[in-house]
Design a protein around this motif. Sequence first.
Motif, PDB file in Angstrom:
ATOM      1  N   LEU A 164       0.836  -1.202   0.000  1.00 60.85           N
ATOM      2  CA  LEU A 164       0.000   0.000   0.000  1.00 60.85           C
ATOM      3  C   LEU A 164       0.870   1.250   0.000  1.00 60.85           C
ATOM      4  N   ALA A 165       1.936   1.233   0.795  1.00 62.41           N
ATOM      5  CA  ALA A 165       2.857   2.376   0.827  1.00 62.41           C
ATOM      6  C   ALA A 165       3.543   2.546  -0.524  1.00 62.41           C
ATOM      7  N   ARG A 166       3.950   1.429  -1.121  1.00 59.11           N
ATOM      8  CA  ARG A 166       4.662   1.490  -2.402  1.00 59.11           C
ATOM      9  C   ARG A 166       3.782   2.066  -3.505  1.00 59.11           C
ATOM     10  N   TRP A 167       2.578   1.517  -3.641  1.00 62.90           N
ATOM     11  CA  TRP A 167       1.738   1.943  -4.753  1.00 62.90           C
ATOM     12  C   TRP A 167       1.106   3.317  -4.532  1.00 62.90           C
ATOM     13  N   THR A 168       0.929   3.675  -3.266  1.00 66.69           N
ATOM     14  CA  THR A 168       0.486   5.043  -2.983  1.00 66.69           C
ATOM     15  C   THR A 168       1.563   6.024  -3.416  1.00 66.69           C
ATOM     16  N   SER A 169       2.814   5.703  -3.078  1.00 68.44           N
ATOM     17  CA  SER A 169       3.937   6.556  -3.463  1.00 68.44           C
ATOM     18  C   SER A 169       4.091   6.624  -4.983  1.00 68.44           C
ATOM     19  N   GLN A 170       4.007   5.450  -5.634  1.00 65.41           N
ATOM     20  CA  GLN A 170       4.136   5.421  -7.097  1.00 65.41           C
ATOM     21  C   GLN A 170       3.030   6.245  -7.753  1.00 65.41           C
ATOM     22  N   TYR A 171       1.816   6.116  -7.194  1.00 60.97           N
ATOM     23  CA  TYR A 171       0.693   6.866  -7.757  1.00 60.97           C
ATOM     24  C   TYR A 171       0.928   8.371  -7.602  1.00 60.97           C
ATOM     25  N   ARG A 172       1.377   8.783  -6.431  1.00 55.91           N
ATOM     26  CA  ARG A 172       1.616  10.213  -6.202  1.00 55.91           C
ATOM     27  C   ARG A 172       2.689  10.757  -7.149  1.00 55.91           C
ATOM     28  N   GLN A 173       3.695   9.947  -7.409  1.00 53.06           N
ATOM     29  CA  GLN A 173       4.777  10.377  -8.304  1.00 53.06           C
ATOM     30  C   GLN A 173       4.309  10.526  -9.745  1.00 53.06           C
ATOM     31  N   THR A 174       3.289   9.775 -10.118  1.00 54.98           N
ATOM     32  CA  THR A 174       2.863   9.770 -11.514  1.00 54.98           C
ATOM     33  C   THR A 174       1.510  10.462 -11.736  1.00 54.98           C
ATOM     34  N   GLU A 175       0.944  11.007 -10.674  1.00 51.90           N
ATOM     35  CA  GLU A 175      -0.355  11.684 -10.772  1.00 51.90           C
ATOM     36  C   GLU A 175      -0.265  12.865 -11.735  1.00 51.90           C
ATOM     37  N   ILE A 176      -1.194  12.911 -12.652  1.00 55.75           N
ATOM     38  CA  ILE A 176      -1.241  14.018 -13.613  1.00 55.75           C
ATOM     39  C   ILE A 176      -2.263  15.056 -13.168  1.00 55.75           C
ATOM     40  N   THR A 177      -3.464  14.599 -12.841  1.00 50.01           N
ATOM     41  CA  THR A 177      -4.484  15.467 -12.237  1.00 50.01           C
ATOM     42  C   THR A 177      -5.089  14.717 -11.055  1.00 50.01           C
ATOM     43  N   PRO A 178      -5.455  15.406  -9.969  1.00 50.60           N
ATOM     44  CA  PRO A 178      -6.018  14.738  -8.788  1.00 50.60           C
ATOM     45  C   PRO A 178      -7.318  13.993  -9.133  1.00 50.60           C
ATOM     46  N   ILE A 179      -7.463  12.781  -8.577  1.00 53.89           N
ATOM     47  CA  ILE A 179      -8.658  11.967  -8.790  1.00 53.89           C
ATOM     48  C   ILE A 179      -9.254  11.657  -7.421  1.00 53.89           C
ATOM     49  N   LYS A 180     -10.433  12.176  -7.147  1.00 49.36           N
ATOM     50  CA  LYS A 180     -11.050  12.040  -5.832  1.00 49.36           C
ATOM     51  C   LYS A 180     -11.258  10.580  -5.443  1.00 49.36           C
ATOM     52  N   ALA A 181     -11.711   9.768  -6.376  1.00 52.38           N
ATOM     53  CA  ALA A 181     -11.968   8.356  -6.062  1.00 52.38           C
ATOM     54  C   ALA A 181     -10.695   7.646  -5.608  1.00 52.38           C
ATOM     55  N   MET A 182      -9.566   7.979  -6.212  1.00 51.52           N
ATOM     56  CA  MET A 182      -8.292   7.373  -5.798  1.00 51.52           C
ATOM     57  C   MET A 182      -7.911   7.831  -4.394  1.00 51.52           C
ATOM     58  N   ASN A 183      -8.129   9.090  -4.099  1.00 54.94           N
ATOM     59  CA  ASN A 183      -7.822   9.590  -2.754  1.00 54.94           C
ATOM     60  C   ASN A 183      -8.715   8.933  -1.706  1.00 54.94           C
ATOM     61  N   ASP A 184     -10.010   8.806  -2.018  1.00 51.70           N
ATOM     62  CA  ASP A 184     -10.951   8.170  -1.083  1.00 51.70           C
ATOM     63  C   ASP A 184     -10.583   6.704  -0.866  1.00 51.70           C
ATOM     64  N   LEU A 185     -10.232   6.030  -1.956  1.00 55.85           N
ATOM     65  CA  LEU A 185      -9.864   4.611  -1.866  1.00 55.85           C
ATOM     66  C   LEU A 185      -8.594   4.427  -1.052  1.00 55.85           C
ATOM     67  N   SER A 186      -7.615   5.262  -1.298  1.00 56.66           N
ATOM     68  CA  SER A 186      -6.355   5.193  -0.559  1.00 56.66           C
ATOM     69  C   SER A 186      -6.589   5.369   0.940  1.00 56.66           C
ATOM     70  N   GLN A 187      -7.435   6.320   1.304  1.00 58.34           N
ATOM     71  CA  GLN A 187      -7.730   6.571   2.719  1.00 58.34           C
ATOM     72  C   GLN A 187      -8.442   5.377   3.352  1.00 58.34           C
ATOM     73  N   TRP A 188      -9.391   4.768   2.605  1.00 57.82           N
ATOM     74  CA  TRP A 188     -10.098   3.601   3.158  1.00 57.82           C
ATOM     75  C   TRP A 188      -9.139   2.439   3.369  1.00 57.82           C
ATOM     76  N   LEU A 189      -8.266   2.203   2.411  1.00 59.37           N
ATOM     77  CA  LEU A 189      -7.311   1.101   2.528  1.00 59.37           C
ATOM     78  C   LEU A 189      -6.387   1.298   3.726  1.00 59.37           C
ATOM     79  N   GLU A 190      -5.915   2.507   3.924  1.00 58.85           N
ATOM     80  CA  GLU A 190      -5.043   2.784   5.073  1.00 58.85           C
ATOM     81  C   GLU A 190      -5.773   2.560   6.388  1.00 58.85           C
ATOM     82  N   ALA A 191      -7.059   2.906   6.423  1.00 61.13           N
ATOM     83  CA  ALA A 191      -7.844   2.785   7.658  1.00 61.13           C
ATOM     84  C   ALA A 191      -8.295   1.349   7.928  1.00 61.13           C
ATOM     85  N   ASN A 192      -8.268   0.500   6.903  1.00 61.91           N
ATOM     86  CA  ASN A 192      -8.785  -0.861   7.051  1.00 61.91           C
ATOM     87  C   ASN A 192      -7.734  -1.934   6.775  1.00 61.91           C
ATOM     88  N   LEU A 193      -6.475  -1.585   6.905  1.00 61.17           N
ATOM     89  CA  LEU A 193      -5.381  -2.533   6.671  1.00 61.17           C
ATOM     90  C   LEU A 193      -5.465  -3.684   7.677  1.00 61.17           C
TER      91      LEU A 193
END
Length: 343
Positions: A164-193
Amino acid sequence: MLDDNLIDLKQLTQYLERHIAGFKGPITLEKFAGGQSNPTFKLQAATGNYVLRRQPPGKLLKSAHAVDREYKVIKALQDTKVPVAKVYHLCEDPNIIGSMFYVMEYCDGTVYWSASLSDIATNKQRTAMYDEMNKVLVALHSVDVEQVGLSDYGKAGNYFERQLARWTSQYRQTEITPIKAMNDLSQWLEANLPNDDGRSCLVHGDFRLDNMMFAKDSAKVIALLDWELSTLGHPYADLAYQCMQLRMPAGMGSIDGLKGVDRTSLGIPTEEEYVARYCQRMGIERIENWVFYLAFSFFRLAAIAQGVAKRASQGNASNENANKVGAFVEPLAKMALQVIAQK
């Protein structure tokens, strides 16, 4: 930036004749269609056909396109129950063709791109092919990593926490425009690990139908392909990833999913049946936290797609359709959120 078409065939021929026993030129290279990551070629030589797989040219993300890891794991699996191609040589010198590459045998089989196996004539064979994939996954997760020399192939600790840390970091490095669904999903995954349950094995990282080569006119898998994302990790990651692919609709990238398809009419098992067969073969009763594993699979695939889109924007992707892949990021994240909402 170096281009695939600028490979010096004479220099490559001389190099391979020095490093592969019995190899003889002249050679030709023909790039395989499909795939988004490491460019792969059919290498025809006087001594027969081979496959050459290379890193893409240009600047790469750290740890991405690790063809040396691919070579290591395929070589380690040569004498196991996991079907793999024979590997011949790894070249770590970028001066030969412009990037690291390896050469392996050319397996003469069939790769199927449609999850519905529409090219197969009978339900009996479709059932057998899905069961064969299940067997291959169990064989992979049953490999004794110490015995085959892969005990150092990944890190210890909570696999999903690291991933989760790896792919969150990779996503942030390659983000072109912010995507709300990705941010919401990332937060849920971190909270439910989930807590680490101690399960660890060799995982493929991209286990799906079109990364398997079947024998012609047979349900037998002769080679599991594309090991770039393999590591030591949690077995449920591979299982959830394959099931995630089957939940996707048709037309999303290189594989058509089975969303809305009547699987029974095709002889294809349901997700519940497929998972139950895996559990039976692995000797486990059931899988806890299945929704997390599925949601994480969607997130990781979306992050990979974002990376492909970023490379395409920089003119550094191996597939000419790579720039279209970026359009899949938001729908994939929304599918994961839907899975979470339905739990």
